[in-house]
Scaffold this motif. Structure first.
Motif, PDB file in Angstrom:
ATOM      1  N   PHE A 161       0.970  -1.341  -0.086  1.00 46.30           N
ATOM      2  CA  PHE A 161      -0.088  -0.076  -0.007  1.00 46.30           C
ATOM      3  C   PHE A 161       1.106   1.224  -0.059  1.00 46.30           C
ATOM      4  N   SER A 162       0.635   2.201  -0.836  1.00 42.37           N
ATOM      5  CA  SER A 162       1.361   3.543  -1.056  1.00 42.37           C
ATOM      6  C   SER A 162       2.892   3.331  -0.896  1.00 42.37           C
ATOM      7  N   ALA A 186       3.551  -0.128  -1.814  1.00 43.11           N
ATOM      8  CA  ALA A 186       3.438  -0.654  -3.052  1.00 43.11           C
ATOM      9  C   ALA A 186       4.523   0.222  -4.146  1.00 43.11           C
ATOM     10  N   ASN A 187       4.884   1.225  -3.916  1.00 45.16           N
ATOM     11  CA  ASN A 187       5.993   1.758  -4.637  1.00 45.16           C
ATOM     12  C   ASN A 187       7.366   1.051  -4.628  1.00 45.16           C
ATOM     13  N   ILE A 188       7.495   0.871  -3.540  1.00 44.04           N
ATOM     14  CA  ILE A 188       8.800  -0.215  -3.232  1.00 44.04           C
ATOM     15  C   ILE A 188       8.695  -1.552  -3.994  1.00 44.04           C
ATOM     16  N   LEU A 192      -1.572  -1.048  -4.266  1.00 44.84           N
ATOM     17  CA  LEU A 192      -2.580  -0.167  -3.767  1.00 44.84           C
ATOM     18  C   LEU A 192      -2.180   1.150  -3.560  1.00 44.84           C
ATOM     19  N   GLY A 193      -2.806   2.234  -4.298  1.00 43.14           N
ATOM     20  CA  GLY A 193      -2.487   3.668  -3.755  1.00 43.14           C
ATOM     21  C   GLY A 193      -0.929   4.004  -4.158  1.00 43.14           C
ATOM     22  N   ALA A 194      -0.544   3.327  -5.546  1.00 43.89           N
ATOM     23  CA  ALA A 194       0.822   3.392  -5.946  1.00 43.89           C
ATOM     24  C   ALA A 194       0.960   4.392  -7.010  1.00 43.89           C
ATOM     25  N   GLY A 195       2.154   5.043  -7.049  1.00 47.67           N
ATOM     26  CA  GLY A 195       2.554   5.876  -8.318  1.00 47.67           C
ATOM     27  C   GLY A 195       3.894   5.302  -8.855  1.00 47.67           C
ATOM     28  N   ASP A 239      -3.288  10.245 -12.491  1.00 50.56           N
ATOM     29  CA  ASP A 239      -2.194  10.135 -13.487  1.00 50.56           C
ATOM     30  C   ASP A 239      -0.894   9.137 -13.065  1.00 50.56           C
ATOM     31  N   GLN A 240      -0.291   9.168 -12.003  1.00 49.75           N
ATOM     32  CA  GLN A 240       0.636   8.509 -11.345  1.00 49.75           C
ATOM     33  C   GLN A 240       0.276   7.008 -11.761  1.00 49.75           C
TER      34      GLN A 240
END
Length: 211
Positions: A106-107, A110-112, A130-133, A165-166
């Motif tokens: 999450f967030s 999720a980015n890592i 989830l909630g990633a960019g 967008d991300q």
């Protein structure tokens, strides 16, 4: 742990043969306990491996540094992803856990996870993001071959932290490197509503089988 830098972590052993190992990667300010309930819902009976991020941002656990809200220290993303990638195989061996490994984050987590997919292809079989960019801001995704991997993305149309967008940029980069991507947008903000949990569970069941 086989020479790899260790992470504080929790493990729940598998209760279902042939299930993948679920790598749980928490969001900013959380810890290794946070996503255990989500992991049990996504993959009942699967082994859960839940580490804690090592970066301290004003007392909040994170996986990598950021320069300000929404702006990542990309050099640190690369370094922290490498550290996690070194640790993961050693942790699997140490605890007797089986591949394939699927990340659920999450967030910030999720980015890592997404960074692991781009920078260390083959380490993860798939990911629930989830909630990633897109984590490699200002840099391309490189030449990773992600064919054979898959990702489920849950994104909020009103998310001010990981903007739509991300999230779509991340989905495009994953698909562009060959990953099979399922993208589910919900009308909310930076959270994980039941609709997204249900979608992620269905994605997981479709790829790895239900208990």
């Amino acid at each position: 742990m086989s020479g790899a830098a260790d992470f504080v972590h929790l493990v729940e052993p598998a209760r279902r043969p042939q299930a993948p190992t679920l790598l749980l990667l928490h969001g900013t300010g959380a810890d290794e306990h946070d996503l255990l309930p989500l992991g049990r819902v996504l993959a009942p009976g699967a082994a859960l491996l839940s580490p804690r991020g090592k970066v301290d941002e004003n007392g909040m656990n994170r996986w990598f540094r950021r320069l300000r809200e929404g702006v990542f220290d990309v050099d640190d993303v690369v370094a922290r992803a490498a550290e996690l990638a070194e640790w993961l195989p050693a942790a699997l061996e140490h605890h007797g856990l089986d591949a394939p490994v699927v990340a659920a984050g999450f967030s910030n987590g999720a980015n890592i996870a997404a960074a692991l997919m781009f920078l260390h292809p083959g380490l993860l079989d798939g990911a629930v993001l989830l909630g990633a960019g897109y984590p490699l801001q200002g840099r391309g995704p490189g030449g990773a071959d992600l064919s054979g991997t898959a990702a489920f993305l849950g994104a909020g149309a009103a998310d001010p932290v990981s903007t739509p967008d991300q999230a779509r940029l991340l989905a495009d980069h994953l698909a562009g490197r060959g990953a099979r991507v399922e993208f589910l947008e919900h009308p909310g903000g930076h959270g994980v509503p039941p609709r997204v949990v249900e979608g992620a569970r269905a994605w997981f069941d479709g790829r790895y089988g239900s208990p």
